[in-house]
Design a protein around this motif. Structure first.
Motif, mmCIF file in Angstrom:
data_model
loop_
_atom_site.group_PDB
_atom_site.id
_atom_site.type_symbol
_atom_site.label_atom_id
_atom_site.label_comp_id
_atom_site.label_asym_id
_atom_site.label_seq_id
_atom_site.Cartn_x
_atom_site.Cartn_y
_atom_site.Cartn_z
ATOM 1 N N GLU A 293 5.049 -2.315 4.024
ATOM 2 C CA GLU A 293 4.610 -3.578 3.394
ATOM 3 C C GLU A 293 5.390 -4.783 3.933
ATOM 4 O OE1 GLU A 293 3.458 -3.597 -0.799
ATOM 5 O OE2 GLU A 293 4.175 -1.528 -0.856
ATOM 6 N N GLY A 294 6.677 -4.566 4.245
ATOM 7 C CA GLY A 294 7.470 -5.659 4.807
ATOM 8 C C GLY A 294 7.258 -5.770 6.310
ATOM 9 N N LEU A 295 6.873 -4.641 6.910
ATOM 10 C CA LEU A 295 6.727 -4.616 8.363
ATOM 11 C C LEU A 295 5.410 -5.228 8.832
ATOM 12 C CD1 LEU A 295 5.773 -2.585 11.031
ATOM 13 C CD2 LEU A 295 8.055 -3.613 10.980
ATOM 14 N N TYR A 296 4.362 -5.003 8.030
ATOM 15 C CA TYR A 296 3.038 -5.403 8.489
ATOM 16 C C TYR A 296 2.933 -6.899 8.860
ATOM 17 C CZ TYR A 296 -1.956 -5.436 9.094
ATOM 18 O OH TYR A 296 -3.205 -5.577 9.642
ATOM 19 N N PRO A 297 3.494 -7.810 8.057
ATOM 20 C CA PRO A 297 3.439 -9.232 8.453
ATOM 21 C C PRO A 297 4.181 -9.488 9.774
ATOM 22 C CG PRO A 297 4.137 -9.002 6.162
ATOM 23 C CD PRO A 297 4.081 -7.625 6.722
ATOM 24 N N LEU A 298 5.235 -8.708 10.034
ATOM 25 C CA LEU A 298 5.962 -8.894 11.307
ATOM 26 C C LEU A 298 5.125 -8.384 12.476
ATOM 27 C CD1 LEU A 298 9.550 -7.847 10.156
ATOM 28 C CD2 LEU A 298 8.617 -10.150 10.394
ATOM 29 N N TYR A 299 4.410 -7.274 12.231
ATOM 30 C CA TYR A 299 3.471 -6.765 13.240
ATOM 31 C C TYR A 299 2.423 -7.847 13.536
ATOM 32 C CZ TYR A 299 -0.718 -4.325 14.881
ATOM 33 O OH TYR A 299 -1.840 -3.973 15.576
ATOM 34 N N SER B 219 20.055 -6.025 11.667
ATOM 35 C CA SER B 219 20.023 -7.227 10.825
ATOM 36 C C SER B 219 18.655 -7.404 10.137
ATOM 37 C CB SER B 219 20.337 -8.439 11.712
ATOM 38 O OG SER B 219 19.575 -9.537 11.297
ATOM 39 N N LEU B 220 18.679 -7.862 8.904
ATOM 40 C CA LEU B 220 17.426 -8.052 8.167
ATOM 41 C C LEU B 220 17.136 -9.524 7.911
ATOM 42 C CD1 LEU B 220 17.547 -5.093 5.612
ATOM 43 C CD2 LEU B 220 16.015 -5.358 7.548
ATOM 44 N N GLU B 221 17.906 -10.385 8.582
ATOM 45 C CA GLU B 221 17.698 -11.820 8.387
ATOM 46 C C GLU B 221 16.606 -12.326 9.302
ATOM 47 O OE1 GLU B 221 21.250 -14.429 8.288
ATOM 48 O OE2 GLU B 221 22.085 -12.656 7.270
ATOM 49 N N ASP B 222 15.468 -12.622 8.717
ATOM 50 C CA ASP B 222 14.325 -13.047 9.518
ATOM 51 C C ASP B 222 14.474 -14.523 9.886
ATOM 52 O OD1 ASP B 222 11.939 -13.488 10.725
ATOM 53 O OD2 ASP B 222 10.684 -12.977 8.988
ATOM 54 N N ASP B 223 14.658 -14.783 11.199
ATOM 55 C CA ASP B 223 14.786 -16.167 11.649
ATOM 56 C C ASP B 223 13.434 -16.719 12.100
ATOM 57 O OD1 ASP B 223 14.420 -14.628 13.846
ATOM 58 O OD2 ASP B 223 16.274 -15.153 14.874
ATOM 59 N N GLY B 224 12.383 -15.982 11.797
ATOM 60 C CA GLY B 224 11.038 -16.470 12.098
ATOM 61 C C GLY B 224 10.616 -16.256 13.552
ATOM 62 N N THR B 225 11.459 -15.597 14.344
ATOM 63 C CA THR B 225 11.130 -15.440 15.765
ATOM 64 C C THR B 225 10.292 -14.183 16.028
ATOM 65 O OG1 THR B 225 13.137 -14.168 16.159
ATOM 66 C CG2 THR B 225 13.293 -16.561 16.492
#
Ligand SMILES: O=P(O)(O)O[C@@H]1[C@@H](OP(=O)(O)O)[C@H](OP(=O)(O)O)[C@H](O)[C@H](OP(=O)(O)O)[C@H]1OP(=O)(O)O
Ligand SMILES: Nc1ncnc2c1ncn2[C@@H]1O[C@H](COP(=O)(O)OP(=O)(O)OP(=O)(O)O)[C@@H](O)[C@H]1O
Length: 457
Positions: free
Chosen positions: A302-308, A343-349
């Protein structure tokens, strides 16, 4: 060619169906590189056998194709074997002790376990509370039975096997022996004696199994026959499997890397009978390494799909970047190094999203691999000090532990994972949890009817 040599050959050679011979060669090279440069680092040198690419005469491949076709389970016949390129992957026969040359002519027992996912998601992206309580395997069982994949649900829970607690591990292994599904197979001298040949044909006759195992565990034949004898032999079998699974026979680079804390999330599953805390796994054992690799799935699908989706969007704009991003390899040192960033800090990249996607693919692979435990009886003076030994009441075994089926899961399978996750959880909530909880059950009935019920207040 008789059936037995054919099976051995089948186990040793894995052929892939793809496109042009060049593409097949490239694909096979990727599989070898992935085992060599990535999975060996996570699992350890001794546990992983990356195999090698060989070329075979086309006539031999054609004959092999014809021989194996009638042997393949029906449900697998949608995949064709490549008979045109002549390229093949040669792997050691893992139903034998590794390294093989040390024990060529000994009687040998091999237990293959596909343990599946051994932890409950700890990600805050999980939207349904049930996912924090019941593990995916236990939830998925209900959907599999409903879909007709299996006739009966299994009592096996991966969290019991991965707990390191001998009592829970015993229960997990006993459950696998009761309902093997595709999670357990037993081979004697390379031949399947227990487990499913195909989805419809499962052997679970413990008396027959005990007959096969008696010479291994009670070589002097001192045990009477009957149900007591069967139970004793099964207990001894479970004991050797547990000891082999907890043994540490390797070291690896990722053993020194920063690891995902195993204590995250709940250590037992509400669907399992055993709610004891886990004792923890020894750090060097294959179960520990498998769990570490599985836990690279830190965000849950669920957290991965938006990153995909972020990576997908980028690739739509810059399709030529696909190779620079190493989505389809090469699986080299550089690829491995990038996986170490936890790291779990999403910098939006896109870089962050890609690292998480690749870690997720490794985790998926580790959630679907199998463990092969090969055991061979030895006499006290025969056992060399360099080889691990496991003792039972009347015999001793040298053994090896290996991991099988480490082909990296494709990037393209992520949307399927997302959809399947939703189906598993919804099915469970609607058909299992709701039945246990009458309030929920009524709620679902109301939703199903799509009727708005107005209550007086
Ligand atoms: O999704 P799952 O958990 O059902 O796992 C699939 C396995 O089903 P299982 O649950 O073990 O009965 C499934 O096992 P079977 O082929 O059904 O024995 C495959 O291993 C599948 O991998 P792939 O898509 O063939 O690479 C597996 O798919 P992936 O999810 O690993 O892609
Ligand atoms: N190197 C090996 N040594 C011994 N047995 C093996 C080996 N490789 C595979 N097997 C046996 O074959 C089974 C299927 O292997 P695997 O899952 O790797 O095949 P696959 O390519 O996914 O098969 P399919 O194309 O039928 O889906 C394993 O569960 C194991 O029992």
């Amino acid at each position: 060619m008789g059936l037995e040599p054919l099976r051995t050959l089948l186990s040793a050679i894995k052929l892939l169906c793809s496109h042009t011979p060049e593409e097949i060669l490239h694909h096979l090279q990727n599989i070898v590189d992935f085992g060599k440069h990535v999975m060996k680092q996570f699992f350890g040198e001794n546990y992983v056998h990356h195999g090698e690419i060989i070329q075979l005469p086309l006539d031999f491949v054609r004959q092999l194709c014809l021989k194996i076709q009638p042997e393949r389970p029906e449900c697998r016949c949608d995949k064709d074997m490549d008979a045109l390129s002549g390229y093949a992957m040669c792997l050691p026969n893992l139903t034998r002790l590794q390294p093989f040359r040390l024990a060529e002519h000994r009687p040998i027992l091999c237990i293959e376990i596909k343990p599946k996912c051994g932890f409950i998601p700890f990600s805050s992206h999980v939207s349904q509370e049930i996912k924090h309580k019941v593990c995916r395997y236990c939830m998925h069982q209900h959907l599999k039975v409903a879909n007709g994949k299996w006739k009966r649900p299994s009592k096996y829970c991966p969290l019991d096997l991965f707990s390191g607690n001998k009592q829970r591990m015993h229960f997990a292994l006993k459950s696998l022996l009761q309902e093997a599904q595709n999670n357990l197979k037993i081979f004697k001298n390379g031949e399947l004696i227990y487990g499913c040949k195909d989805d419809q044909d499962c052997v679970s006759d413990w008396n027959e199994l005990a007959r096969h195992l008696k010479p291994f565990f009670f070589p002097s034949n001192g045990l009477v026959s009957g149900p007591h004898c069967t139970r004793t032999i099964v207990k001894e079998l479970i004991h050797v499997i547990t000891m082999a699974l907890l043994s540490s026979t390797d070291t690896c680079r990722a053993g020194h890397m920063k690891t995902v804390p195993i204590s995250q999330g709940r250590s037992y599953c509400e669907a399992s009978k055993h709610k004891l805390e886990s004792s923890g796994l020894p750090r060097g054992c294959l179960l520990y390494k498998t769990l570490q690799a599985q836990m690279l799935d830190m965000l849950d699908i669920e957290g991965l799909y938006p990153l995909y989706s972020r990576v997908e969007q980028y690739l739509e704009e810059f399709p030529e970047e696909r190779s620079t991003l190493q989505i389809d390899g090469p699986y080299n040192e550089a690829f491995y190094e990038k996986l170490l960033d936890l790291s779990l800090e999403d910098d939006g990249t896109v870089a962050f999203a890609l690292t998480k996607v690749q870690q997720y693919r490794i985790a998926m692979t580790a959630k679907d691999c199998s463990i092969m435990i090969a055991l061979s009886p030895c006499l006290q003076d025969e056992c060399s000090e360099q080889r691990p030994v496991v003792l039972t009441s009347k015999s001793r075994f040298i053994f090896s532990v290996s991991v099988l089926d480490l082909d990296l899961k494709p990037y393209e399978s992520i949307p399927h994972q997302y959809k399947l996750d939703g189906e598993i959880v919804n099915y469970y909530l609607k058909n299992v949890q709701a039945k246990e909880d009458p309030v929920m059950s009524n709620l679902f009935k109301e939703n199903e009817d799509c009727t708005l019920v107005l209550h007086k207040v």
